[in-house]
Design a protein around this motif. Structure first.
Motif, PDB file in Angstrom:
ATOM      1  N   UNK A 187       0.796  -0.871   0.393  1.00  0.00           N
ATOM      2  CA  UNK A 187      -0.132  -0.007   0.119  1.00  0.00           C
ATOM      3  C   UNK A 187       0.631   1.299   0.147  1.00  0.00           C
ATOM      4  N   UNK A 188       2.105   0.870   0.652  1.00  0.00           N
ATOM      5  CA  UNK A 188       2.785   2.152   0.595  1.00  0.00           C
ATOM      6  C   UNK A 188       3.693   2.589  -0.635  1.00  0.00           C
ATOM      7  N   UNK A 189       3.286   3.701  -1.008  1.00  0.00           N
ATOM      8  CA  UNK A 189       3.896   3.760  -2.890  1.00  0.00           C
ATOM      9  C   UNK A 189       5.167   4.147  -2.610  1.00  0.00           C
ATOM     10  N   UNK A 190       5.692   5.104  -1.461  1.00  0.00           N
ATOM     11  CA  UNK A 190       6.992   4.929  -1.972  1.00  0.00           C
ATOM     12  C   UNK A 190       7.786   3.796  -1.851  1.00  0.00           C
ATOM     13  N   UNK A 191       7.804   3.200  -0.937  1.00  0.00           N
ATOM     14  CA  UNK A 191       8.500   1.364  -0.822  1.00  0.00           C
ATOM     15  C   UNK A 191       8.243   0.999  -1.218  1.00  0.00           C
ATOM     16  N   UNK A 192       6.711   0.374  -2.513  1.00  0.00           N
ATOM     17  CA  UNK A 192       6.705   0.079  -3.463  1.00  0.00           C
ATOM     18  C   UNK A 192       7.673   0.828  -4.640  1.00  0.00           C
ATOM     19  N   UNK A 193       7.820   2.009  -4.842  1.00  0.00           N
ATOM     20  CA  UNK A 193       8.877   2.656  -5.988  1.00  0.00           C
ATOM     21  C   UNK A 193      10.533   2.093  -5.446  1.00  0.00           C
ATOM     22  N   UNK A 194      10.910   1.681  -3.911  1.00  0.00           N
ATOM     23  CA  UNK A 194      11.871   1.421  -3.359  1.00  0.00           C
ATOM     24  C   UNK A 194      12.794   0.490  -4.222  1.00  0.00           C
ATOM     25  N   UNK A 195      11.415  -0.552  -3.902  1.00  0.00           N
ATOM     26  CA  UNK A 195      11.606  -2.002  -4.305  1.00  0.00           C
ATOM     27  C   UNK A 195      11.510  -2.498  -5.300  1.00  0.00           C
ATOM     28  N   UNK A 196      10.299  -1.345  -6.462  1.00  0.00           N
ATOM     29  CA  UNK A 196      10.587  -2.045  -8.203  1.00  0.00           C
ATOM     30  C   UNK A 196      12.271  -1.741  -8.009  1.00  0.00           C
ATOM     31  N   UNK A 197      12.830  -0.727  -7.976  1.00  0.00           N
ATOM     32  CA  UNK A 197      13.639  -0.195  -8.496  1.00  0.00           C
ATOM     33  C   UNK A 197      15.145  -0.953  -8.222  1.00  0.00           C
TER      34      UNK A 197
END
Length: 365
Positions: A187-197
């Motif tokens: 649900x956390x967009x910031x954490x999701x983006x970092x994990x994607x990177x």
């Protein structure tokens, strides 16, 4: 001397036998002088001293002389009559026959070692080359047999590593795929983006590493290739993508490994565009060598790190960093591909600025 006769086993054997032949003939000539020459003890006027008999005794008969006529020449105090033409013909024919035998004998003895040296040079670029014929002397057959066994073991080791890489690729891609699916549920967009990177970076490093290791074991066949057409198509693709690229020069078709050559040039071009923001390609073709120079407009590389950048996973702090997408394998893969094509890859800082990558490919194998 090395300009006309290189320092090889064949040359040394031939010169050794030829020297022995010349010395033996010189000794024969000296012996001929010693046994068939007449020692000169004449007075200064050149006449023989008269034979004097004792008082009351008859004069002795004239002494038989080895020469029925005056000698033709004086050599080292010996009166020597010139041998007949048949003698010189015999000596010349013997010398020619022995020299010819020395030539073929030295070549026959040196050929197995030369064949072994050529096979060792080809093994670095072609593990699937045909084995050496186990012929010749016992030592030559043993050396060829050991070399063929070594080649077979290396080939088996490389094939085993390929199977290992395939297994590792499958085992690592599976958890990466699961991680991608689970990240989308966060649900956390910031954490999701970092994990994607992080996942994308791991996948890129995995792909680059596997490609580098696979390229080392490449067994691509040699084919004729239009290098000019290949470079022009690469430049057109880069220009369509908005890059500043130009090519000049022309090259005749080259016998090479097309996939390896394309991979080498592609990595060099991407490296120039990524860190130099532009690329200028020059083609210099001669009868013996084809040179492809790719120059960028970047900051270049410090001289003390010029060779280090060819090592896997080596990046320069100022220009090679993770934000650019590189993992430090581009130049290592390019150099390995150049070696597979029988060429060499060198780097140098251009006089007017930028980095110059020079790929030199020999014509013929």
């Amino acid at each position: 001397m090395k300009r006309f006769l290189p320092d090889t086993i064949f040359a040394r054997l031939f010169l050794l036998v030829l020297m022995a032949i010349m010395i033996s003939h010189a000794m024969t000539f000296v012996l001929l002088l010693a046994f068939f020459g007449e020692r000169q003890n004449r007075p200064p006027d050149g006449r023989r001293p008269p034979s004097v008999a004792a008082p009351g005794q008859p004069a002795p008969p004239p002494r038989a002389r080895p020469f029925a006529r005056q000698p033709d020449m004086i050599i080292a105090g010996y009166a020597v009559r010139t041998p007949p033409p048949g003698f010189w013909i015999s000596v010349a024919s013997q010398l020619f026959a022995l020299t010819l035998a020395a030539l073929f004998g030295a070549r026959m003895l040196a050929r197995p070692i030369q064949r072994l040296g050529h096979a060792a040079a080809e093994l670095g670029t072609d593990l699937n080359r045909p084995p050496i014929a186990e012929t010749g002397t016992a030592e030559a057959r043993q050396a060829a047999r050991v070399f063929n066994q070594m080649q077979q073991r290396i080939r088996q080791s490389v094939e085993e590593r390929g199977r290992f890489l395939a297994a590792v690729s499958h085992d690592l891609r599976t958890p990466l795929t699961r991680m991608k699916l689970r990240v989308e549920r966060l649900q956390d967009d910031a954490a999701r983006d970092k994990l994607r990177e992080d996942i994308a970076e791991m996948a890129a490093m995995l792909n680059a590493t596997l490609n580098y290791l696979r390229d080392e074991a490449s067994a691509e066949p040699w084919q004729m290739m239009n290098v000019t057409a290949l470079l022009e198509s690469m430049v057109e693709d880069a220009v369509d993508a908005g890059e500043d690229v130009a090519v000049s020069g022309h090259a005749q078709p080259l016998l090479t490994r097309p996939v390896a050559l394309r991979r080498c040039l592609s990595n060099l071009l991407q490296n120039a565009l990524r860190y130099g923001h532009s690329a200028k390609i020059d083609i210099v073709d001669t009868d013996a060598l084809l040179q492809i120079e790719i120059r960028d407009a970047g900051p270049g590389i410090p001289e003390e790190q010029m060779q280090a950048v060819f090592e896997p996973f080596v990046r320069l702090e100022n220009s090679r960093n993770r934000s650019t997408g590189g993992v430090g394998l581009g130049l290592a893969i390019a150099r390995e591909a150049a070696t597979q094509c029988g060429g060499t890859l060198t780097l140098e800082n251009a006089p007017g600025g930028g980095l110059l990558a020079r790929l030199a490919l020999k014509r013929g194998r």
